[in-house]
Design a protein around this motif. Sequence first.
Motif, PDB file in Angstrom:
ATOM      1  N   CYS A 307       2.515   5.514  -9.983  1.00 41.29           N
ATOM      2  CA  CYS A 307       2.691   5.933  -8.576  1.00 41.29           C
ATOM      3  C   CYS A 307       1.793   5.080  -7.681  1.00 41.29           C
ATOM      4  O   CYS A 307       0.931   4.732  -8.174  1.00 41.29           O
ATOM      5  CB  CYS A 307       2.451   7.651  -8.359  1.00 41.29           C
ATOM      6  N   VAL A 308       2.127   5.254  -6.399  1.00 43.15           N
ATOM      7  CA  VAL A 308       1.049   4.716  -5.455  1.00 43.15           C
ATOM      8  C   VAL A 308       0.950   5.959  -4.458  1.00 43.15           C
ATOM      9  O   VAL A 308       1.836   6.635  -4.106  1.00 43.15           O
ATOM     10  CB  VAL A 308       1.694   3.440  -4.630  1.00 43.15           C
ATOM     11  N   GLY A 313      -6.074   7.265   5.003  1.00 41.66           N
ATOM     12  CA  GLY A 313      -5.897   6.023   5.135  1.00 41.66           C
ATOM     13  C   GLY A 313      -6.013   4.978   4.284  1.00 41.66           C
ATOM     14  O   GLY A 313      -6.347   3.729   4.350  1.00 41.66           O
ATOM     15  N   GLU A 314      -6.132   5.241   2.827  1.00 39.56           N
ATOM     16  CA  GLU A 314      -6.412   4.346   1.743  1.00 39.56           C
ATOM     17  C   GLU A 314      -5.148   4.501   0.747  1.00 39.56           C
ATOM     18  O   GLU A 314      -4.571   5.551   0.534  1.00 39.56           O
ATOM     19  CB  GLU A 314      -7.619   4.860   0.987  1.00 39.56           C
ATOM     20  N   TYR A 315      -4.927   3.433  -0.022  1.00 42.11           N
ATOM     21  CA  TYR A 315      -3.734   3.350  -0.749  1.00 42.11           C
ATOM     22  C   TYR A 315      -4.665   3.115  -2.234  1.00 42.11           C
ATOM     23  O   TYR A 315      -5.331   2.515  -2.385  1.00 42.11           O
ATOM     24  CB  TYR A 315      -3.048   2.020  -0.719  1.00 42.11           C
ATOM     25  N   THR A 316      -3.875   3.989  -3.133  1.00 47.02           N
ATOM     26  CA  THR A 316      -4.324   4.162  -4.435  1.00 47.02           C
ATOM     27  C   THR A 316      -3.127   3.804  -5.408  1.00 47.02           C
ATOM     28  O   THR A 316      -2.338   4.555  -5.355  1.00 47.02           O
ATOM     29  CB  THR A 316      -5.257   5.303  -4.927  1.00 47.02           C
ATOM     30  N   ALA A 317      -2.941   3.046  -6.366  1.00 50.28           N
ATOM     31  CA  ALA A 317      -1.995   3.062  -7.427  1.00 50.28           C
ATOM     32  C   ALA A 317      -2.587   3.723  -8.612  1.00 50.28           C
ATOM     33  O   ALA A 317      -3.622   3.786  -8.993  1.00 50.28           O
ATOM     34  CB  ALA A 317      -1.856   1.699  -7.862  1.00 50.28           C
ATOM     35  N   LEU A 322      -5.821   6.435 -14.298  1.00 47.53           N
ATOM     36  CA  LEU A 322      -6.644   5.444 -14.026  1.00 47.53           C
ATOM     37  C   LEU A 322      -6.331   4.886 -12.675  1.00 47.53           C
ATOM     38  O   LEU A 322      -5.086   4.713 -12.228  1.00 47.53           O
ATOM     39  CB  LEU A 322      -6.687   4.268 -14.656  1.00 47.53           C
ATOM     40  N   PRO A 323      -7.120   5.094 -11.613  1.00 48.38           N
ATOM     41  CA  PRO A 323      -7.030   4.875 -10.059  1.00 48.38           C
ATOM     42  C   PRO A 323      -7.129   3.204  -9.905  1.00 48.38           C
ATOM     43  O   PRO A 323      -8.180   2.553 -10.471  1.00 48.38           O
ATOM     44  CB  PRO A 323      -7.932   5.603  -9.336  1.00 48.38           C
ATOM     45  N   HIS A 324      -6.335   2.789  -9.019  1.00 48.60           N
ATOM     46  CA  HIS A 324      -6.550   1.244  -8.656  1.00 48.60           C
ATOM     47  C   HIS A 324      -6.372   1.161  -6.946  1.00 48.60           C
ATOM     48  O   HIS A 324      -5.414   1.216  -6.561  1.00 48.60           O
ATOM     49  CB  HIS A 324      -5.525   0.360  -9.265  1.00 48.60           C
ATOM     50  N   GLN A 325      -7.732   1.063  -6.694  1.00 47.69           N
ATOM     51  CA  GLN A 325      -8.142   0.945  -5.050  1.00 47.69           C
ATOM     52  C   GLN A 325      -7.135  -0.388  -4.553  1.00 47.69           C
ATOM     53  O   GLN A 325      -7.443  -1.162  -5.066  1.00 47.69           O
ATOM     54  CB  GLN A 325      -9.341   1.241  -4.715  1.00 47.69           C
ATOM     55  N   ASN A 353       8.077  -6.596   4.977  1.00 46.20           N
ATOM     56  CA  ASN A 353       7.848  -8.161   4.558  1.00 46.20           C
ATOM     57  C   ASN A 353       7.770  -8.412   3.040  1.00 46.20           C
ATOM     58  O   ASN A 353       7.481  -9.451   2.759  1.00 46.20           O
ATOM     59  CB  ASN A 353       6.311  -8.619   5.418  1.00 46.20           C
ATOM     60  N   MET A 354       8.078  -7.287   2.147  1.00 41.33           N
ATOM     61  CA  MET A 354       8.093  -7.403   0.729  1.00 41.33           C
ATOM     62  C   MET A 354       6.754  -7.908   0.310  1.00 41.33           C
ATOM     63  O   MET A 354       6.700  -8.617  -0.698  1.00 41.33           O
ATOM     64  CB  MET A 354       9.310  -8.554   0.433  1.00 41.33           C
ATOM     65  N   THR A 355       5.829  -7.432   0.912  1.00 41.33           N
ATOM     66  CA  THR A 355       4.581  -7.829   0.360  1.00 41.33           C
ATOM     67  C   THR A 355       4.110  -6.928  -0.932  1.00 41.33           C
ATOM     68  O   THR A 355       4.304  -5.734  -0.620  1.00 41.33           O
ATOM     69  CB  THR A 355       3.494  -7.488   1.534  1.00 41.33           C
ATOM     70  N   PRO A 356       3.580  -7.490  -1.934  1.00 42.77           N
ATOM     71  CA  PRO A 356       3.598  -6.645  -3.256  1.00 42.77           C
ATOM     72  C   PRO A 356       2.319  -5.919  -2.870  1.00 42.77           C
ATOM     73  O   PRO A 356       1.108  -6.513  -2.427  1.00 42.77           O
ATOM     74  CB  PRO A 356       3.273  -7.632  -4.346  1.00 42.77           C
ATOM     75  N   LEU A 357       2.373  -4.773  -3.216  1.00 41.22           N
ATOM     76  CA  LEU A 357       1.146  -3.905  -3.261  1.00 41.22           C
ATOM     77  C   LEU A 357       0.461  -3.630  -4.536  1.00 41.22           C
ATOM     78  O   LEU A 357      -0.861  -3.780  -4.603  1.00 41.22           O
ATOM     79  CB  LEU A 357       1.585  -2.378  -2.872  1.00 41.22           C
TER      80      LEU A 357
END
Length: 400
Positions: A307-308, A313-317, A322-325, A353-357
């Motif tokens: 998941c993301v 205000g922050e995104y984490t995968a 295991l978190p990926h900031q 814009n199809m920007t990979p996260l």
Amino acid sequence: MVDSIFFLHKLISCGPCDEVSFYMNLAFYSIQIQIETLEKHHECLKRQRDAVKYRLKKLAARQSEITKKSSVIREKIIRKYREIQAALDEDLRITLSHLEMEERAAVSALDGLMERNCSLIQEIEQDLARLTVAIMAQSDTEHDTMSFFSFPEQRDTETVDRVMDLLNRTDPSSVSLDEVKADQILSLTHNMLLFISSQTPLIRKLTHSYSSEVYLDPETSHPKLIISPQGDSATYTDTWQQLPDLPGRFDTTLNVISVQGFSCGRHYWEIDVSGKTYWELGVTYPSIPRKGNTEDCWLGRGVESWCVEFFDGEYTAWHGGLPHQLPFTKRFSRIGVLCSFPAGLVTFLEAENMTPLFSFCAGTFSECLHLAVCPGHDHKGTNANPIVICNASSPTSDQE
């Protein structure tokens, strides 16, 4: 081992012997057994080590192969983009050369007309100069000097005729660019821009071809989630709804998963998260824990889900706890989720814009995958908006 058996048989078949000899022989036999066992274990460990080394070698070779293939694909794509750019540059050069040629022709024609006007102005200036001299010296000018101005009215008429003729022949509006053609070129370039814009990013059209329609399963939703009748949105409510306590229902985490599960091909979904301050979304195996306070019930905290998360205000995968900031601060309004079974890949995108996260590579999925969402608490009204699945009108999925 054969030698040990032979020795034991010999020990038993021997005649009577004293007790000390017997126990000495028995101890020797025991040591032999231990040595043979250790040797056997030693050989087994060597075989296991060699197997792991061989697998490591294969993995390294596969890694190198993937890197090389990716490099080849990248170079081919770069080359195609350069060819596109070269074709556009050449077309621009030809178009501009036509415009420049027409401009030069128009400028040259205007130069000729301007030269004719300058020539006539020069003649008139000369006449004016002679006339001025004649007027100033009229009192003492000889008859021959005045002969040039003997018929002033006739000369005025001739000059007027010449000027009018020149003005008619040198009308600025008689020289112009082909503006209709220029407008057509602008129209064609605009249409080309619209076409290119409709095709870029190229990944958008390709990714959208994997769109698969899904609906949220109300029998899996937490009792504080309201699932729309169409099954395309989940909204938090502070009221605990009286719902059947089904085995598949989440009872602690605010999760709900899709009815549909997928086990092959490539699939893509877009989720509207506009106006929200907290959300989680991703994909999960149906085996994700759903009861109690175990951390694995949260999306991405166990090995069953990816998941993301957007929070504060922050995104984490997340996967496997295991978190990926992620290095993004803009509040996105629509998130894309792409899962590819052939590649064992889960990719999250900013859909506009199809920007990979972020991308997770699972290698091989062991179960079917379901879309999973968590709209989060309303946070005193700041996160009250629903989380909405944007199903494609004509969904298709690649089943290769």
